[in-house]
Design a protein around this motif. Structure first.
Motif, short mmCIF file in Angstrom:
data_model
loop_
_atom_site.label_atom_id
_atom_site.label_comp_id
_atom_site.label_asym_id
_atom_site.label_seq_id
_atom_site.Cartn_x
_atom_site.Cartn_y
_atom_site.Cartn_z
N GLY A 219 0.82 -1.21 0.00
CA GLY A 219 0.00 0.00 0.00
C GLY A 219 0.84 1.24 0.00
N ARG A 220 0.18 2.38 -0.23
CA ARG A 220 0.91 3.64 -0.35
C ARG A 220 1.63 3.99 0.95
N SER B 41 -8.51 2.00 -13.37
CA SER B 41 -7.43 1.04 -13.60
C SER B 41 -6.69 1.30 -14.90
N SER C 112 0.24 -4.51 -10.97
CA SER C 112 -0.07 -3.73 -9.76
C SER C 112 0.04 -4.65 -8.56
N GLY D 201 -0.72 -4.38 -5.09
CA GLY D 201 -1.40 -3.81 -3.94
C GLY D 201 -1.89 -4.91 -3.04
N SER D 202 -3.03 -4.71 -2.41
CA SER D 202 -3.60 -5.74 -1.57
C SER D 202 -3.82 -7.02 -2.36
N GLY E 98 1.75 0.12 -7.47
CA GLY E 98 1.31 -0.36 -6.17
C GLY E 98 2.40 -0.30 -5.13
N THR F 52 2.26 6.24 -10.99
CA THR F 52 1.17 5.27 -10.87
C THR F 52 -0.19 5.91 -10.61
#
Length: 551
Positions: free
Chosen positions: A3-4, A352, A371, A373-374, A507, A533
């Motif tokens: 995550g960011r 997206s 990506s 991410g989660s 991500g 991104t």
């Protein structure tokens, strides 16, 4: 990772694209940005968000870096600017980009405190006002193009006479007929679309725009004045239709520019990225006969009256190529924000795809963005269209190519679930040897069920055996995620998509250089962190596409 908040922001610009003169300007600006601030602002680097305390804490702005002395008059500026406006689930963001350098000059953000705010059209309107109004006055006077993006398949019904939403408000991207409507409604919607749409069409998904529209029509017949808008369409209309909500009708006609024909009926303008899940044919760029002719779907949308294809067409937005000119901004919008008199809005995109565009890769078959991410999501440019609704694989059109995508339930969320902190991730990653393969073969799901690269609702997480060493455990998890990424690209190739050439990574996981090296070894192609991104930046680049040079 994950995550960011778990890694550094990627850089906003690539100075290799810039000429020597611009480099001098940027060096001056970066030097200024490093001056310590005593006014309560945190100034990291050029283009990053600046959080202000006190009353301003609800809205974050960046340091304004528009060149000093730029005239705010309506005369032609020396260089045009473009604005990308992205409305996501956690907030709305705006990015101001220079036409010549493609560098970010300013960014604004309005966070959403809850899901209710993220799905509230009134909040969208207020956020739009704050985002554009938050740019410096000089910069606003140089804006020539704006593009708006929203979450895919988020939509609402609007009264064409008043411009106000009807029914139960917005049905967001993840609103599912099965989850919210009950099994009986879900079965009815699914049957109607299956009897109308081609097999494996993305509109068959229970979260598609078409599923939501059909569900509305089943719950209560559509009124004559009800028309459909995607989230991005609705927000964009504030720009070209203005805010004169008391007009009758409020959007009497589109201001025709470029390929858009002048139409004397109320309606919205969309793009073929947002409209794919409505059923728009992105191959032939038309609404297909099964959606506007005499099909079970059309019959339910017209109250079982046959031969009403035109009335259905009138309920649906006009669809344009993303980035194509839609209209000059309304005089109301120009006056409200002090924009240039020639400022125009272009057709936007989804969140997206905008994030893919932000990576600014050459549009060549085989280029891709992963990506991390989660969850893990991949998007690949292909010269062949491939679709598989059972695995959530579908193709968006991107100019003359196809952007093929899939999303796994595997991702960085497992790192949080297994108790890895930011500090531990950083320290262990420094000790990892990316050339070494773990003997453990994990499939690191956080719960039962997988959708891509295989569709297996019963697939169980594999995180055993668990080694005593946290370093070995992390290594096996990261390698397991990388293996799923590789299998995902292989799944697309097996369907006929172009073979992988290079990968840019977005991500939170993109900030881990060791993991990037590990993934590059797995994928066998150049793999690096994406330069940018943020979807808002991708939308700004989209707005730049057909922008004429400044006089």
């Amino acid at each position: 990772l994950g995550g960011r908040g778990m890694g550094l922001y990627p850089p906003h610009l690539d100075c290799r694209r810039l000429g020597a003169r611009r480099m001098v300007v940027l060096l001056v600006l970066v030097g200024w940005s490093l001056v310590p601030c005593s006014l309560g602002f945190k100034v990291p680097v050029l283009g990053l968000h600046v959080a202000a305390g006190g009353a301003a804490a609800s809205r974050a702005f960046t340091v304004e870096t528009a060149p000093a002395g730029v005239s705010s008059s309506m005369s032609a500026p020396s260089a045009w600017l473009a604005v990308g406006l992205d409305f996501g689930t956690s907030g709305a963001r705006a990015c101001l980009v220079d036409q010549g350098s493609r560098c970010i000059l300013e960014t604004n953000e309005v966070p959403f405190s809850s899901r209710d705010e993220a799905s509230n059209p009134q909040i969208w309107s207020e956020a739009l006002d704050d985002l554009i109004g938050g740019f410096s006055r000089n910069a606003r006077g140089r804006v020539a193009r704006l593009a708006v993006g929203g979450t895919s398949a988020s939509c609402l019904l609007v009264d064409s006479a008043s411009g106000k939403p009807t029914r139960d408000g917005v049905r967001m991207y993840d609103w599912s007929v099965a989850d919210y409507g009950g099994s009986a409604l879900a079965d009815q919607v699914s049957t109607l679309i299956q009897e109308s749409a081609p097999q494996s069409h993305t509109a068959l998904a229970s979260t598609s725009t078409l599923s939501k529209l059909v569900a509305w029509a089943i719950e209560e017949p559509l009124r004559d004045t009800e028309i459909l808008a995607h989230q991005a369409d609705f927000i964009m209309a504030h720009l070209w239709a203005g805010r004169e909500a008391e007009q009758a009708p409020w959007m009497a006609s589109h201001l025709a520019m470029g390929p858009l024909e002048l139409r004397q009926r109320p309606g919205f303008v969309s793009d073929y990225h947002n409209s794919l899940k409505l059923g728009f044919d992105v191959q032939d760029l038309v609404y297909p006969e099964w959606l506007v002719g005499d099909s079970p779907v059309v019959q339910i949308l017209t109250g079982a009256r046959k031969g009403q294809g035109q009335s259905i067409r009138d309920r649906l937005p006009v669809v344009e190529r993303p980035g194509s000119l839609v209209s000059r901004l309304s005089s109301t919008a120009i006056r409200r924000w002090g924009l240039h008199s020639q400022a125009s809005v272009v057709a936007g995109s989804t969140d997206s795809i905008s994030a893919f565009l932000a990576a600014d890769l050459p549009l060549i078959p085989g280029n891709a963005v992963t990506s991390l991410g989660s969850t893990l999501a991949i998007k690949l440019l292909s010269d062949v269209r491939v679709d598989d609704a059972s695995r959530g694989i579908y193709s968006h059109r991107l100019d003359d190519l196809w952007l093929v995508g899939g999303a796994s339930n595997v991702g960085c969320a497992v790192l949080r679930a297994e108790g890895f902190s930011n500090q531990e991730l950083a320290s262990l990653s420094e000790e990892l040897d990316p050339s070494f393969s773990s003997p453990l073969r994990y499939y690191p799901l956080t719960k039962v069920g997988e959708r891509f690269p295989v569709n297996d609702p019963g697939k169980v997480p594999v995180l055993e055996p668990k080694p005593a060493s946290r370093l070995a455990y992390l290594h096996a998890i990261l390698e397991g995620i990388a293996r799923v990424e590789k299998e995902g690209y292989h799944a697309l190739a097996d369907l006929g998509a172009s073979h992988l050439r290079q990968v840019a990574t977005a991500g939170g996981g993109s900030a881990n250089a060791v993991w990037t090296t590990m993934r590059q070894r797995s994928l066998g192609v150049p793999t690096e962190q994406a330069a940018e991104t943020e979807a808002a930046y991708g939308l700004a680049l989209l707005a730049l596409r057909d922008m004429p040079p400044a006089p």
